[in-house]
Design a protein around this motif. Structure first.
Motif, PDB file in Angstrom:
ATOM      1  N   SER A 125       0.771  -1.165  -0.065  1.00  0.00           N
ATOM      2  CA  SER A 125      -0.088   0.029   0.189  1.00  0.00           C
ATOM      3  C   SER A 125       0.962   1.436   0.047  1.00  0.00           C
ATOM      4  N   ARG A 126       2.213   1.097   0.423  1.00  0.00           N
ATOM      5  CA  ARG A 126       3.038   2.265   0.476  1.00  0.00           C
ATOM      6  C   ARG A 126       3.511   2.711  -0.989  1.00  0.00           C
ATOM      7  N   GLU A 127       3.929   1.634  -1.720  1.00  0.00           N
ATOM      8  CA  GLU A 127       4.115   1.875  -3.353  1.00  0.00           C
ATOM      9  C   GLU A 127       5.620   2.753  -3.089  1.00  0.00           C
ATOM     10  N   VAL A 128       6.369   2.368  -2.431  1.00  0.00           N
ATOM     11  CA  VAL A 128       7.617   3.252  -2.095  1.00  0.00           C
ATOM     12  C   VAL A 128       8.235   2.922  -3.303  1.00  0.00           C
ATOM     13  N   GLU A 129       8.923   4.225  -4.051  1.00  0.00           N
ATOM     14  CA  GLU A 129       9.667   4.321  -5.254  1.00  0.00           C
ATOM     15  C   GLU A 129      10.954   3.545  -5.179  1.00  0.00           C
ATOM     16  N   LYS A 130      11.492   2.850  -6.000  1.00  0.00           N
ATOM     17  CA  LYS A 130      12.926   2.214  -5.932  1.00  0.00           C
ATOM     18  C   LYS A 130      13.226   2.671  -7.334  1.00  0.00           C
ATOM     19  N   PHE A 207      15.903   5.240  -3.040  1.00  0.00           N
ATOM     20  CA  PHE A 207      14.815   4.424  -2.092  1.00  0.00           C
ATOM     21  C   PHE A 207      13.812   5.533  -1.526  1.00  0.00           C
ATOM     22  N   ALA A 208      12.758   5.788  -2.158  1.00  0.00           N
ATOM     23  CA  ALA A 208      11.771   6.809  -1.676  1.00  0.00           C
ATOM     24  C   ALA A 208      12.493   8.106  -2.045  1.00  0.00           C
ATOM     25  N   PHE A 209      12.909   8.901  -1.023  1.00  0.00           N
ATOM     26  CA  PHE A 209      13.591  10.118  -1.193  1.00  0.00           C
ATOM     27  C   PHE A 209      14.971  10.060  -0.769  1.00  0.00           C
ATOM     28  N   LEU A 210      15.488   8.893  -0.540  1.00  0.00           N
ATOM     29  CA  LEU A 210      17.084   8.660  -0.014  1.00  0.00           C
ATOM     30  C   LEU A 210      17.634   8.449  -1.409  1.00  0.00           C
ATOM     31  N   THR A 211      18.859   9.062  -1.400  1.00  0.00           N
ATOM     32  CA  THR A 211      19.751   8.711  -2.456  1.00  0.00           C
ATOM     33  C   THR A 211      21.352   8.383  -2.040  1.00  0.00           C
ATOM     34  N   LEU A 212      22.223   8.118  -2.720  1.00  0.00           N
ATOM     35  CA  LEU A 212      23.537   7.652  -2.365  1.00  0.00           C
ATOM     36  C   LEU A 212      24.258   8.969  -2.538  1.00  0.00           C
ATOM     37  N   SER A 213      24.170   9.885  -2.365  1.00  0.00           N
ATOM     38  CA  SER A 213      25.009  11.134  -2.624  1.00  0.00           C
ATOM     39  C   SER A 213      25.893  11.116  -1.574  1.00  0.00           C
ATOM     40  N   GLY A 214      27.233  11.204  -2.063  1.00  0.00           N
ATOM     41  CA  GLY A 214      28.435  11.165  -1.325  1.00  0.00           C
ATOM     42  C   GLY A 214      28.855  10.165  -0.517  1.00  0.00           C
ATOM     43  N   LEU A 215      28.065   8.868  -0.630  1.00  0.00           N
ATOM     44  CA  LEU A 215      28.617   7.726   0.083  1.00  0.00           C
ATOM     45  C   LEU A 215      29.186   6.752  -0.918  1.00  0.00           C
ATOM     46  N   GLU A 216      30.557   6.496  -0.404  1.00  0.00           N
ATOM     47  CA  GLU A 216      31.222   5.630  -1.329  1.00  0.00           C
ATOM     48  C   GLU A 216      30.780   4.099  -1.020  1.00  0.00           C
ATOM     49  N   ARG A 217      30.994   3.189  -2.225  1.00  0.00           N
ATOM     50  CA  ARG A 217      30.726   1.848  -2.437  1.00  0.00           C
ATOM     51  C   ARG A 217      31.348   1.043  -0.795  1.00  0.00           C
ATOM     52  N   GLY A 218      30.469   0.281  -0.322  1.00  0.00           N
ATOM     53  CA  GLY A 218      30.889  -0.314   0.502  1.00  0.00           C
ATOM     54  C   GLY A 218      30.832   0.446   2.029  1.00  0.00           C
ATOM     55  N   LYS A 219      30.557   1.463   2.056  1.00  0.00           N
ATOM     56  CA  LYS A 219      30.401   2.334   3.169  1.00  0.00           C
ATOM     57  C   LYS A 219      28.709   2.553   3.671  1.00  0.00           C
ATOM     58  N   TYR A 220      28.731   2.941   4.956  1.00  0.00           N
ATOM     59  CA  TYR A 220      27.116   3.080   5.371  1.00  0.00           C
ATOM     60  C   TYR A 220      27.299   4.420   6.425  1.00  0.00           C
ATOM     61  N   ARG A 221      26.087   5.044   6.279  1.00  0.00           N
ATOM     62  CA  ARG A 221      25.790   6.106   7.389  1.00  0.00           C
ATOM     63  C   ARG A 221      24.619   5.760   8.006  1.00  0.00           C
ATOM     64  N   ASN A 222      24.490   6.702   9.119  1.00  0.00           N
ATOM     65  CA  ASN A 222      23.218   6.790  10.018  1.00  0.00           C
ATOM     66  C   ASN A 222      22.323   7.674   9.260  1.00  0.00           C
ATOM     67  N   LEU A 223      21.017   7.269   9.318  1.00  0.00           N
ATOM     68  CA  LEU A 223      20.022   8.187   8.748  1.00  0.00           C
ATOM     69  C   LEU A 223      19.918   9.258   9.706  1.00  0.00           C
ATOM     70  N   THR A 224      19.602  10.493   9.175  1.00  0.00           N
ATOM     71  CA  THR A 224      19.194  11.664  10.177  1.00  0.00           C
ATOM     72  C   THR A 224      17.846  11.605  10.587  1.00  0.00           C
TER      73      THR A 224
END
Length: 244
Positions: A125-130, A207-224
């Motif tokens: 029902s959310r139909e989250v865009e990917k 994913f939804a409004f989230l992007t990979l901007s500035g994040l290197e492959r193999g790395k992660y960050r915490n969501l704000t």
């Protein structure tokens, strides 16, 4: 790490001020050692006890955005000992992938221990865009693009309409961005095969409004906190009935 009195209060022991009094009275231990100092900090794996009885700590939710490389399985554990996405994020607290990406698919993957949010994001029902960046073999024609956009028939049924954006087309390969909101297994690759083209590279870039901007492959960050709230506030959508 959080202050001991905050952990006790969050667990429902008492108000934070009252918890400070309880600590000062020597009734609280951490990993078997009595703690009376105010402001003492504890982590996720520390065992907190009150009057000798373990305190069930309130679960602290964490939210990671990972730029997944190819070659990792999207699972918590693998019986064959193969590397998984869990190798790239902290071991504690334990988190779980929100959906999955194939072994050779790269890009944006969310991981969290917030089960309620996970269920919400994955609910149809959310139909989250990917959004995926796909490199397909050969020249994908305008007619093929139109079929992808309208929906193609797969073995598990007709896919929902997709947004398709062409970015490069040569006789040898076609590069495009495709936006879907369903979560079928290997869906994008199967959609391209249905119109006669094999995907050689696939990356989820949004994913939804989230992007990979500035994040290197193999790395992660915490969501704000704003991103977390934004995901929780995503509206439910109702699919329009198809013409028959």
């Amino acid at each position: 790490m959080e202050r001991l009195q905050k952990v006790l209060a969050a667990a429902g022991v008492a108000s934070r001020r009252k918890c400070e009094e309880i600590i000062a009275a020597g009734r609280v231990s951490v990993n078997g050692q009595i703690v009376t100092a105010q402001g003492f900090k504890v982590g996720p794996v520390d065992q907190v006890s009150l009057d000798g009885k373990p305190v069930e700590k309130a679960e602290t939710h964490v939210y990671y955005l990972l730029n997944k490389p190819a070659g990792l399985i999207t699972t918590v554990t693998d019986t064959h000992g193969r590397p998984t996405v869990m190798d790239l994020v902290p071991k504690q607290p334990r988190v779980y992938p929100v959906g999955r990406l194939d072994l050779d698919t790269e890009g944006l993957l969310l991981l969290t221990n917030d089960g309620e949010l996970t269920n919400s994001l994955l609910h149809p029902s959310r139909e989250v865009e990917k959004v995926y960046r796909a490199v397909a073999a050969g020249q994908v024609t305008d007619a093929d693009l139109a079929r992808l956009a309208a929906g193609v028939e797969l073995e598990d049924g007709l896919t929902a309409p997709a947004a398709v954006k062409l970015t490069e087309r040569t006789p040898r390969r076609t590069v495009l961005e495709i936006t879907i909101h369903e979560g079928r297994k290997r869906q994008v690759k199967r959609m391209f095969l249905a119109v006669g083209h094999k995907v050689s590279h696939l990356e989820r870039i949004r994913f939804a409004f989230l992007t990979l901007s500035g994040l290197e492959r193999g790395k992660y960050r915490n969501l704000t906190s704003q991103e977390i709230q934004g995901l929780k506030n995503l509206p439910k959508k109702r699919g329009l009935p198809r013409d028959k």
